[in-house]
Write a protein that holds these residues in place. Structure first.
Motif, PDB file in Angstrom:
ATOM      1  N   HIS A 187      33.038   5.936  73.396  1.00 33.64           N
ATOM      2  CA  HIS A 187      32.688   7.356  73.489  1.00 33.64           C
ATOM      3  C   HIS A 187      33.545   8.016  74.537  1.00 33.64           C
ATOM      4  CE1 HIS A 187      29.202   7.140  70.917  1.00 33.64           C
ATOM      5  NE2 HIS A 187      28.811   6.023  71.552  1.00 33.64           N
ATOM      6  N   ILE A 216      27.351  18.983  85.520  1.00 33.79           N
ATOM      7  CA  ILE A 216      25.939  19.364  85.424  1.00 33.79           C
ATOM      8  C   ILE A 216      25.187  19.013  86.698  1.00 33.79           C
ATOM      9  CG2 ILE A 216      23.778  18.870  84.228  1.00 33.79           C
ATOM     10  CD1 ILE A 216      25.376  18.728  81.652  1.00 33.79           C
ATOM     11  N   ILE A 217      25.263  17.807  87.157  1.00 28.87           N
ATOM     12  CA  ILE A 217      24.525  17.378  88.361  1.00 28.87           C
ATOM     13  C   ILE A 217      25.018  18.122  89.600  1.00 28.87           C
ATOM     14  CG2 ILE A 217      24.014  15.434  89.863  1.00 28.87           C
ATOM     15  CD1 ILE A 217      22.847  14.331  87.531  1.00 28.87           C
ATOM     16  N   LYS A 263      34.111  10.587  77.293  1.00 28.97           N
ATOM     17  CA  LYS A 263      33.250  11.340  78.194  1.00 28.97           C
ATOM     18  C   LYS A 263      33.617  12.809  78.130  1.00 28.97           C
ATOM     19  CE  LYS A 263      32.215   7.750  81.496  1.00 28.97           C
ATOM     20  NZ  LYS A 263      32.209   7.370  82.897  1.00 28.97           N
ATOM     21  N   LYS A 264      32.595  13.612  78.064  1.00 30.32           N
ATOM     22  CA  LYS A 264      32.828  15.047  78.023  1.00 30.32           C
ATOM     23  C   LYS A 264      33.016  15.562  79.447  1.00 30.32           C
ATOM     24  CE  LYS A 264      30.120  15.615  73.876  1.00 30.32           C
ATOM     25  NZ  LYS A 264      28.969  16.232  73.252  1.00 30.32           N
ATOM     26  N   LYS A 265      33.888  16.496  79.611  1.00 30.58           N
ATOM     27  CA  LYS A 265      34.168  17.040  80.940  1.00 30.58           C
ATOM     28  C   LYS A 265      32.997  17.871  81.472  1.00 30.58           C
ATOM     29  CE  LYS A 265      39.124  17.114  80.533  1.00 30.58           C
ATOM     30  NZ  LYS A 265      40.353  17.881  80.664  1.00 30.58           N
ATOM     31  N   ILE A 266      32.275  18.476  80.591  1.00 31.29           N
ATOM     32  CA  ILE A 266      31.160  19.315  81.032  1.00 31.29           C
ATOM     33  C   ILE A 266      30.030  18.486  81.644  1.00 31.29           C
ATOM     34  CG2 ILE A 266      29.777  19.427  78.925  1.00 31.29           C
ATOM     35  CD1 ILE A 266      29.714  22.491  79.458  1.00 31.29           C
ATOM     36  N   GLY A 267      29.886  17.264  81.227  1.00 30.12           N
ATOM     37  CA  GLY A 267      28.842  16.388  81.749  1.00 30.12           C
ATOM     38  C   GLY A 267      29.039  16.051  83.217  1.00 30.12           C
ATOM     39  N   ARG A 268      30.253  16.069  83.676  1.00 31.76           N
ATOM     40  CA  ARG A 268      30.531  15.762  85.074  1.00 31.76           C
ATOM     41  C   ARG A 268      30.082  16.871  86.010  1.00 31.76           C
ATOM     42  NH1 ARG A 268      36.698  14.269  85.333  1.00 31.76           N
ATOM     43  NH2 ARG A 268      36.767  14.616  83.111  1.00 31.76           N
TER      44      ARG A 268
END
Length: 106
Positions: free
Chosen positions: A6, A15-16, A8-13
Motif C-alpha cells: 500500500h 492529520i495527527i 502511504k498517502k501524504k495527507i495521512g501524515r
C-alpha cells in the motif's frame, strides 16, 4: 506468495500533527483569554485590590463611629459630644457663636 504494497498517502501524515496544533491552539487561547485565563486573573486581582482599599476606608469609618458611640454610652456621656450632636441635629446656635461643622462622611 502475493504481497500487497500500500502506498502511504501524504495527507495521512498531517492529520495527527494538525489535530495536535488545533488542540494546543484551542486550549492555549482559552488559557489566556478565557473566563479563568491570565487576563481574567489580572482583572480579578485589580478588583481585589480595589475592594481591599474600600474595606480599609470602611474599617476606619467604623472605628470612628465606634469611638463616637463609646463617648455617648451610659456612664461616660461627654457634655461636649452631647452639645455637638444636639446642635448638629437641631441646627441650633446662639447669635454670638460661630459654629463650624466637620462632616466625617467620605
Amino acid at each position: 506468495m502475493w504481497t500487497k504494497h500500500h502506498k502511504k498517502k501524504k495527507i495521512g501524515r498531517f492529520i495527527i500533527p494538525a489535530m495536535t496544533v488545533a488542540f494546543l491552539s484551542y486550549f492555549g487561547y482559552h488559557a489566556i483569554h478565557g473566563d479563568y485565563g491570565l487576563r481574567a486573573t489580572e482583572a480579578f486581582e485589580r478588583q481585589r485590590i480595589a475592594k481591599e482599599r474600600e474595606l480599609a476606608v470602611l474599617k476606619n469609618k467604623r472605628e470612628h463611629l465606634e469611638k463616637q458611640v463609646a463617648l455617648l454610652s451610659d456612664g461616660s456621656m461627654d457634655r461636649d459630644m452631647l452639645d455637638e450632636k444636639a446642635r448638629l441635629q437641631l441646627n441650633f446656635s446662639r447669635a454670638d457663636e460661630v459654629v463650624i461643622f466637620n462632616n466625617y462622611t467620605n
